[in-house]
Design a protein around this motif. Sequence first.
Motif, PDB file in Angstrom:
ATOM      1  N   GLU A  43       0.834  -1.211   0.000  1.00 22.34           N
ATOM      2  CA  GLU A  43       0.000   0.000   0.000  1.00 22.34           C
ATOM      3  C   GLU A  43       0.872   1.266   0.000  1.00 22.34           C
ATOM      4  O   GLU A  43       0.599   2.212  -0.747  1.00 22.34           O
ATOM      5  N   LEU A  44       1.936   1.263   0.819  1.00 21.35           N
ATOM      6  CA  LEU A  44       2.831   2.416   0.867  1.00 21.35           C
ATOM      7  C   LEU A  44       3.589   2.594  -0.454  1.00 21.35           C
ATOM      8  O   LEU A  44       3.823   3.733  -0.903  1.00 21.35           O
ATOM      9  N   ALA A  45       3.976   1.501  -1.091  1.00 20.86           N
ATOM     10  CA  ALA A  45       4.681   1.596  -2.381  1.00 20.86           C
ATOM     11  C   ALA A  45       3.776   2.218  -3.433  1.00 20.86           C
ATOM     12  O   ALA A  45       4.228   3.024  -4.275  1.00 20.86           O
ATOM     13  N   ASN A  46       2.499   1.886  -3.426  1.00 23.78           N
ATOM     14  CA  ASN A  46       1.559   2.474  -4.382  1.00 23.78           C
ATOM     15  C   ASN A  46       1.352   3.961  -4.103  1.00 23.78           C
ATOM     16  O   ASN A  46       1.042   4.728  -5.026  1.00 23.78           O
ATOM     17  N   GLN A  47       1.515   4.373  -2.840  1.00 21.92           N
ATOM     18  CA  GLN A  47       1.364   5.798  -2.520  1.00 21.92           C
ATOM     19  C   GLN A  47       2.615   6.586  -2.908  1.00 21.92           C
ATOM     20  O   GLN A  47       2.512   7.767  -3.279  1.00 21.92           O
ATOM     21  N   ARG A  48       3.795   5.960  -2.833  1.00 25.43           N
ATOM     22  CA  ARG A  48       5.049   6.678  -3.082  1.00 25.43           C
ATOM     23  C   ARG A  48       5.437   6.685  -4.568  1.00 25.43           C
ATOM     24  O   ARG A  48       5.871   7.705  -5.099  1.00 25.43           O
TER      25      ARG A  48
END
Length: 198
Positions: A163-168
């Motif tokens: 989820e964090l990778a998709n946000q960054r």
Amino acid sequence: MRTRLLAATLTAFAAVSLAACSSSGSGTTAAGSTASGTPTASTAATTPAATAASTPATGDTAAATPGTPTTPAAGASDGPAPGAATPGAPDAPNTQAPSKPAPPADAGLPTKPGSDVTAKLVAALDAIDPAIVGGKSDQAVDRARTQCQSMYQFPKDRTKLVELANQRFTAPDHPQGFGDEKAGKILDALRATLCPPA
């Protein structure tokens, strides 16, 4: 002869009766008081006994006057006996382990890589999708370093890391990220090139 004997008997009887009456009267007087109001010897004799019976002996705490606090026995105290352990007192010095210090704010954040590591990282990300770097290698490195820190903080929570990778890692054509599959590949690429080993 009989008359004299009878008279003598009557006289003796009268004398005994008078003596008895006299003795009874003096006994009553002894139990009470004389005409002058002075206590008789009998009364004086019984008064101290009655007084002693109604007054407790000195030092007798069991027969103390009601309402009067009793004095504790000599040597008694309200505290614990000498040598007795105090309730709640520790038996040994405090052996609690010191609390673990909080990790620094930059824990898990890798240093800025050199040109060779940067080239490997960019090549790994371009292999997933060229739009991830999009010609901005410095921006891709900064995002990768921040993602490495999250991977250090949540080493077992792959769902959160994806989820964090998709946000960054976003691009103009991918404002919500590159999807869970590519985000998972980004994580693997970062572990292989930039992120310090867990």
